[in-house]
Enzyme design. Structure first.
Site, PDB file in Angstrom:
ATOM      1  N   HIS A  50       0.825  -1.218   0.000  1.00 48.58           N
ATOM      2  CA  HIS A  50       0.000   0.000   0.000  1.00 48.58           C
ATOM      3  C   HIS A  50       0.860   1.270   0.000  1.00 48.58           C
ATOM      4  O   HIS A  50       0.357   2.349  -0.312  1.00 48.58           O
ATOM      5  CB  HIS A  50      -0.977   0.005   1.189  1.00 48.58           C
ATOM      6  CG  HIS A  50      -0.351   0.290   2.524  1.00 48.58           C
ATOM      7  ND1 HIS A  50      -0.032  -0.700   3.419  1.00 48.58           N
ATOM      8  CD2 HIS A  50       0.003   1.450   3.111  1.00 48.58           C
ATOM      9  CE1 HIS A  50       0.475  -0.157   4.511  1.00 48.58           C
ATOM     10  NE2 HIS A  50       0.522   1.145   4.346  1.00 48.58           N
ATOM     11  N   ASP A  89       0.139  -7.770   1.664  1.00 47.54           N
ATOM     12  CA  ASP A  89       0.463  -6.343   1.629  1.00 47.54           C
ATOM     13  C   ASP A  89       1.977  -6.134   1.603  1.00 47.54           C
ATOM     14  O   ASP A  89       2.502  -5.238   2.259  1.00 47.54           O
ATOM     15  CB  ASP A  89      -0.165  -5.597   2.821  1.00 47.54           C
ATOM     16  CG  ASP A  89      -0.076  -4.083   2.661  1.00 47.54           C
ATOM     17  OD1 ASP A  89      -0.018  -3.614   1.507  1.00 47.54           O
ATOM     18  OD2 ASP A  89      -0.030  -3.369   3.688  1.00 47.54           O
ATOM     19  N   SER A 100       4.875   2.080   7.996  1.00 46.14           N
ATOM     20  CA  SER A 100       4.511   0.952   7.138  1.00 46.14           C
ATOM     21  C   SER A 100       5.698   0.477   6.316  1.00 46.14           C
ATOM     22  O   SER A 100       6.364   1.275   5.638  1.00 46.14           O
ATOM     23  CB  SER A 100       3.378   1.343   6.197  1.00 46.14           C
ATOM     24  OG  SER A 100       2.205   1.634   6.914  1.00 46.14           O
TER      25      SER A 100
END
Length: 396
Positions: free
Chosen positions: A136, A166, A239
């Site tokens: 993402h 992801d 992230s």
């Protein structure tokens, strides 16, 4: 009366003299009191156990500082700047404050393109320049720049991505790269100290500390992947960053946080490094990840409240079968209880998903279970697990 007062004064003088003498003896001959008590067979006054325990240094092997672990791990953690063009439209706000609060504004005018930069983190996992990050972070990016620990900036190319975990694999062309040391994620336990290293909110090389709250967390009933749950602070920009143990070894890739909008505090998730390494190897080899698929959805085996059995019995109950999928072709039906796949017992739905994902498409496996209380066996030829969007279409 005078005699009583005189006697009291004599006693007071005698006590004061005795205390003064004891003080002088204790000052010039320390330890004489203990020797006298031993000579006359008197016990040494004992201290309460709690006081002794508090005075003694507490045993343990935890470090006072995690600076050495950070020094080992941080050089392999990079900042990622993913640049993309997004479509936007001008918004005309209502004049009435009440309408603004209710509806915000009205899109007006033609759509236009504007640049957007997404901040993230990544981990160098190979001296050849391979970097693990979150899908993402770099999804739909036109340009990806990586800032290294030593200040160098490198342009990254996308090798491949896996939406289910992801994860994405980037490649940078740079020499003398520090590489993260990978830990054995199977040894990770709830309560272990972990450190999250990344680029939260653009604050370069930030370290937060916490513990492993749980391992093997399932965030989706339709996914074979599990996660590490931690209370180490993970914010926007973390992230794709590193989750390391107290030795500075990589145990996970930070991926998700549950924020205050869900009334949550200290709940973040990371992809176990064992899972991430499997994705990395497949993407480097083929550009994508291939998983086996039975073509069915599962749930925990229901148990009656008065049965005396544990709340979650062993196995998995089939809740839905995809038309034309491997399970449907093998005669699997909703409400079947699956107990065994190949030579392995099925513990629960998540365990079954992990087993089927690990099998190669086209391979055959025997499924054993119960249908209406009667045992059955059937052979299934696995297919390739379709992408998330394709499965949603099949389900719809």
């Amino acid at each position: 009366m005078k005699n009583a007062a005189g006697a009291l004064a004599f006693i007071v003088r005698f006590v004061i003299l005795g205390l003064a003498l004891a003080f002088v003896v204790g000052l010039f001959w320390p330890g004489s009191g203990d020797r006298l008590r031993e000579r006359f067979g008197l016990d040494h006054p004992s201290q309460p156990a709690a006081i002794l325990q508090a005075a003694a240094p507490a045993p343990g092997n935890g470090p006072v500082s995690y600076a050495d672990a950070v020094a080992r791990a941080a050089p392999a953690v990079v900042n990622i700047y993913a640049n993309k063009m997004v479509t936007a439209r001008a918004v005309q706000m209502y004049d009435d404050p009440v309408l603004q609060r209710l509806f915000g504004g009205l899109p007006t005018g033609p759509a236009y393109k504007r640049p957007q930069q997404v901040l993230g983190s990544g981990v160098i996992v190979s001296g050849k320049g391979y970097v693990l990050t979150n899908n993402h972070v770099i999804s739909n990016a036109d340009d990806i720049q990586v800032l290294l620990y030593d200040g160098r900036i490198a342009k990254a190319t996308l090798v491949g991505a896996d939406e289910e975990t992801d994860l994405a694999v980037l490649k940078i062309d740079a020499g003398n790269l520090p590489v993260a040391k990978i830990a054995d994620s199977h040894a990770l336990r709830a309560g272990d100290v972990v450190l999250a290293i990344g680029n939260p909110l653009g604050l370069n090389q930030t370290v937060t500390m916490g513990i492993v709250s749980a391992v093997g967390r399932q965030l989706s009933s339709s996914s074979a992947e599990d996660f590490i749950q931690t209370d180490a602070a993970i914010n926007l920009g973390n992230s794709g960053g590193a989750l390391v143990n107290a030795k500075g070894e990589l145990v996970g890739i930070n991926t998700l946080l549950i924020g205050r909008q869900a009334n949550a505090e200290g709940i973040g998730f990371a992809i176990p490094i064992g899972n991430a390494k499997n994705v990395l190897d497949q993407i480097i080899a083929t550009g994508h990840v291939v998983r086996g698929w039975l073509g069915a959805d599962y749930a925990f085996v229901p148990v009656a409240a008065d049965s005396g059995l544990p709340a979650a019995a062993r196995g998995a109950q089939v809740t839905d079968v995809y038309p034309g999928g491997p399970a449907a072709l093998a005669g699997i039906q909703p409400h079947d209880i699956l107990l065994r796949i190949g030579t392995d017992d099925i513990l629960d739905p998540a365990d079954l998903r992990r087993h089927e994902a690990a099998l190669k498409p086209g391979s055959k496996v025997e499924l054993s279970g119960l249908r209406n209380g009667a045992p059955f066996h059937t052979e299934v030829t696995l297919a390739r697990r379709p992408p998330l969007q394709a499965r949603a279409t099949l389900d719809g």
